[in-house]
Design a protein around this motif. Structure first.
Motif, PDB file in Angstrom:
ATOM      1  N   SER A 230       0.707  -1.644   0.076  1.00 18.51           N
ATOM      2  CA  SER A 230      -0.494  -0.494  -0.164  1.00 18.51           C
ATOM      3  C   SER A 230       1.053   1.015   0.554  1.00 18.51           C
ATOM      4  CB  SER A 230      -0.777  -0.463   1.581  1.00 18.51           C
ATOM      5  OG  SER A 230      -0.170   0.034   2.299  1.00 18.51           O
ATOM      6  N   ILE A 231       1.951   1.094   0.811  1.00 18.60           N
ATOM      7  CA  ILE A 231       3.494   2.765   0.632  1.00 18.60           C
ATOM      8  C   ILE A 231       3.298   2.101  -1.086  1.00 18.60           C
ATOM      9  CG2 ILE A 231       4.868   3.229   1.810  1.00 18.60           C
ATOM     10  CD1 ILE A 231       3.253   3.501   3.966  1.00 18.60           C
ATOM     11  N   SER A 233       1.823   1.999  -3.953  1.00 18.09           N
ATOM     12  CA  SER A 233       0.987   1.950  -4.393  1.00 18.09           C
ATOM     13  C   SER A 233       0.499   3.898  -4.083  1.00 18.09           C
ATOM     14  CB  SER A 233      -0.383   1.961  -3.939  1.00 18.09           C
ATOM     15  OG  SER A 233      -0.395   0.525  -3.279  1.00 18.09           O
ATOM     16  N   ALA A 234       0.789   3.943  -2.687  1.00 15.68           N
ATOM     17  CA  ALA A 234       0.587   5.635  -2.554  1.00 15.68           C
ATOM     18  C   ALA A 234       1.232   6.665  -2.788  1.00 15.68           C
ATOM     19  CB  ALA A 234       0.604   5.770  -0.493  1.00 15.68           C
ATOM     20  N   ALA A 235       2.696   6.128  -3.031  1.00 18.07           N
ATOM     21  CA  ALA A 235       3.427   7.144  -3.325  1.00 18.07           C
ATOM     22  C   ALA A 235       3.455   7.014  -5.287  1.00 18.07           C
ATOM     23  CB  ALA A 235       5.095   6.024  -3.380  1.00 18.07           C
ATOM     24  N   LEU A 236       3.475   6.042  -5.711  1.00 16.87           N
ATOM     25  CA  LEU A 236       3.592   5.795  -6.900  1.00 16.87           C
ATOM     26  C   LEU A 236       2.130   6.899  -7.249  1.00 16.87           C
ATOM     27  CD1 LEU A 236       4.176   1.992  -8.085  1.00 16.87           C
ATOM     28  CD2 LEU A 236       5.158   4.168  -8.007  1.00 16.87           C
ATOM     29  N   ALA A 240       4.838   9.518  -8.058  1.00 18.38           N
ATOM     30  CA  ALA A 240       6.534   9.525  -7.629  1.00 18.38           C
ATOM     31  C   ALA A 240       6.730   8.594  -8.294  1.00 18.38           C
ATOM     32  CB  ALA A 240       6.841   8.603  -6.038  1.00 18.38           C
ATOM     33  N   GLN A 244      12.093   7.212  -7.067  1.00 16.58           N
ATOM     34  CA  GLN A 244      11.834   7.978  -5.099  1.00 16.58           C
ATOM     35  C   GLN A 244      10.875   6.614  -4.342  1.00 16.58           C
ATOM     36  OE1 GLN A 244       9.390  10.792  -7.691  1.00 16.58           O
ATOM     37  NE2 GLN A 244      10.973  12.658  -7.630  1.00 16.58           N
ATOM     38  N   THR A 245      10.011   5.933  -5.446  1.00 17.31           N
ATOM     39  CA  THR A 245       8.986   5.957  -4.075  1.00 17.31           C
ATOM     40  C   THR A 245       9.623   4.987  -3.411  1.00 17.31           C
ATOM     41  OG1 THR A 245       7.850   5.341  -5.956  1.00 17.31           O
ATOM     42  CG2 THR A 245       7.519   3.136  -4.457  1.00 17.31           C
ATOM     43  N   HIS A 248      12.835   7.303  -1.172  1.00 18.96           N
ATOM     44  CA  HIS A 248      11.479   8.120  -0.008  1.00 18.96           C
ATOM     45  C   HIS A 248      10.907   6.979   0.796  1.00 18.96           C
ATOM     46  CE1 HIS A 248      11.993  11.801  -2.791  1.00 18.96           C
ATOM     47  NE2 HIS A 248      13.231  11.704  -2.760  1.00 18.96           N
ATOM     48  N   HIS A 249      10.545   6.364   0.507  1.00 22.04           N
ATOM     49  CA  HIS A 249       9.226   5.505   1.330  1.00 22.04           C
ATOM     50  C   HIS A 249       9.920   4.438   1.919  1.00 22.04           C
ATOM     51  CE1 HIS A 249       6.808   8.894   0.787  1.00 22.04           C
ATOM     52  NE2 HIS A 249       7.281   9.001  -0.134  1.00 22.04           N
ATOM     53  N   LEU A 253      11.485   2.676   5.344  1.00 24.82           N
ATOM     54  CA  LEU A 253      10.508   1.609   6.156  1.00 24.82           C
ATOM     55  C   LEU A 253      11.663   0.103   5.526  1.00 24.82           C
ATOM     56  CD1 LEU A 253       7.281   1.692   4.948  1.00 24.82           C
ATOM     57  CD2 LEU A 253       7.588   2.672   6.933  1.00 24.82           C
TER      58      LEU A 253
END
Lengths: 343, 225
Positions: A230-231, A233-236, A240, A244-245, A248-249, A253
């Motif tokens: 989900s993280i 998908s959220a960034a994409l 992003a 970057q995805t 950055h994310h 994590l």
């Protein structure tokens, strides 16, 4: 600064013990009580402060290893004098010197600063610790970025096909290869083929890097896989890019998992002896290595080498095992010798 | 094995309206929605044929930058998925990567206006620097909407945005969707006919896959009362 430093020690002892300087055997017995490292100790003192020449100074010198053992009651005095390392006369002097305060027990901080020595009182882990530090820095500098980059590529970018499956299987297998095999690899590639120096921390570091890489890659891939989709998908979904995805994310994590893998890998590498045997790091290194290219040794190797020494003080201070040092032939029967047996 | 999830789909989405897609589970509503901002690109085996145009530009044209497209077509997912960062960082991430704000003051302005549009400002204005994951489910979903709104998209896609929320939170999000339609074109997937009626100016029924061949999306236009 060449000078007859042992002479200073001898004169001081003769004076303190009241021996006839002409009685050579007796003088020899007395000087034997002080570590032969006294010579370098005095030399260093003079080099550090040349103004000391011509003055009288009080200097603490190390006692010889066997005297130290006798002082701590680790030598069996019921053994006949001829078979004993510490003679009756020396025991008497010890008593006298202790009473006058000229001989006292002190913590030998040299344990942390000295290098290898055949005299237990002058042996320390300083040089080996520096060698280990060099290797760990090399492992960290190489294995962490290469391992993380390889995992990110395999996990996020590489197509899932037969080739990447094969790579994955091979990485898992490499993690299970016995470490001595990495030593053989290092010997043939880095030393024989690439012509790098023997006994050098740089080769040790490279070999341990190869050994640590699979551990880091496996741990990092697992950590990347565990990041919830989900993280991503959220960034994409926000626009992003894939890079970057990931940077950055996903990677932040996954960082705890990456670091866990790195620490496990480094700890494993730090304690490794077997591969270092083959690239010549089982060396008697007295001086601090100035760079990773200089001959050096490592902490576990130093312990291994001490375990093979005959002097009581090596064994006692390192292992605390109970064993009669004067009964030398028995040392080589492993069932009688806990140290040999445990190796 | 290749299997088609959707076939022969033809749909117009009108500007500044809420278009709801309804249909049974597994009929391909979400798949369809994800084609609209090319989120299906992340699935290796997924293939899309045909043409989807946004303002007369084909979004599947090879010259189109997906990153730019996704900035124009934002998305809100079924489960609230805020980044495990502060509320402030959640909202500013999009504007930052797209270079929409140069100064801290501009960013602060975007955060405030986005959170206000998402109806969350009054609830979180005092704790902007606390973690976004510490909010309630409904608040998290509104944070995700604020995050999508922050990049000033033209279209917002919502994939069952209320399915993980309780009725009160659902009501709030629905109200919000209703308000957002004046500025944004919204396409929403939902399971609830009532919800479709409440939030949308038009809802389209997606027929189940079994009967898809040759059948078109029926355009049942529903005008809310």
């Amino acid at each position: 600064m060449a000078a007859n430093y042992p002479l200073l020690v001898r004169d001081a002892l003769v004076k303190a013990l009241g021996i006839d300087p002409a009685n050579r055997p007796l003088v020899k017995q007395a000087t034997d009580m002080v570590s032969a490292s006294a010579r370098t100790q005095l030399h260093d003192l003079v080099v550090a402060n040349p103004a000391i020449i011509g003055t009288t100074a009080t200097v603490s010198l190390l006692a010889e290893g066997n005297i130290d053992s006798a002082n701590k009651g680790q030598i069996d005095l019921t053994v006949e004098e001829a078979n004993r390392k510490v003679k009756d006369q020396q025991l008497e002097w010890m008593k006298k010197l202790t009473e006058t305060g000229a001989m006292a027990k002190q913590f030998n901080t040299g344990l942390f600063t000295y290098g290898a020595s055949s005299r237990p009182e002058a042996a320390g882990i300083g040089v080996a610790a520096l060698g280990s530090l060099y290797m760990m820095l090399i492992v960290l500098a190489l294995a962490l970025p290469i391992g993380v980059a390889a995992s990110i590529y395999l996990e996020e970018f590489a197509p899932k096909n037969r080739l990447t499956d094969l790579i994955e299987v091979n990485i898992n297998n490499l993690a299970a290869v016995p470490s001595i095999v990495y030593g053989l690899l290092g010997l043939s590639i880095f030393i024989n083929f690439a012509g790098m120096p023997r006994s050098a921390a740089v080769v040790g570091g490279l070999v341990l890097t190869l050994m640590t890489l699979p551990t880091i890659i496996i741990a990092t891939r697992a950590a990347l896989k565990a990041v919830p989709p989900s993280i991503r998908s959220a960034a994409l979904g926000l626009g992003a890019s894939k890079m970057q995805t990931i940077f950055h994310h996903v990677l932040p994590l996954a960082m705890p998992g990456v670091l866990t893998g790195t620490i496990i890998g480094l700890a494993h590498a730090l304690g490794e002896t077997a591969p270092l045997l083959l690239i010549g790091m089982v060396a008697f290194v007295v001086d601090y290595p100035g760079s990773p290219m200089d001959p050096s040794t490592a902490l576990p190797v130093q312990i291994y080498m001490w375990a093979n020494e005959a002097e009581r003080a090596f064994v006692r201070t390192d292992f605390g095992c109970d064993h009669d040092p004067l009964d030398l032939p028995r040392r080589h029967e492993p069932w009688r010798n806990p140290v040999a047996a445990s190796l | 094995m290749a299997r088609s999830a959707l076939f022969d789909v033809n749909l117009n989405v009108r500007e500044n309206t809420v278009t709801a897609l309804i249909g049974p589970s597994g009929c391909g509503k979400s798949t369809f929605l994800r084609t609209l901002n090319r989120m299906n690109d992340t699935i290796d085996s997924c293939r899309v044929t045909g043409k989807i145009t946004l303002d007369d530009g084909d979004i599947y044209d090879p010259s189109i930058d997906v990153v730019e497209l996704r900035a124009r077509v934002g998305m809100v997912f079924q489960k609230p998925n805020p980044f495990p960062k502060s509320i402030y960082e959640n909202v500013t991430y999009g504007p930052k990567i797209h270079g929409l704000a140069r100064t801290k003051a501009e960013l602060d302005g975007i955060v405030e206006s986005s959170l206000q549009k998402a109806g969350l400002w009054n609830e979180v204005k005092d704790r902007l620097h606390e973690s976004g994951t510490g909010l309630s489910g409904g608040q998290q979903q509104r944070l995700c909407i604020a995050r999508a709104v922050a990049v000033s998209p033209e279209v917002i896609l919502m994939d069952e945005p209320c399915s993980a929320l309780d009725p009160i939170a659902t009501a709030k999000v629905e109200e919000l969707i209703h308000e957002l339609r004046t500025n944004y074109t919204i396409v929403i997937v939902t399971h609830s006919m009532q919800q479709a009626a409440r939030v949308s100016a038009a809802h389209r029924h997606v027929p189940p896959r079994q009967s898809r061949r040759g059948e078109r999306y029926r355009q049942d236009v529903h005008q809310p009362g």
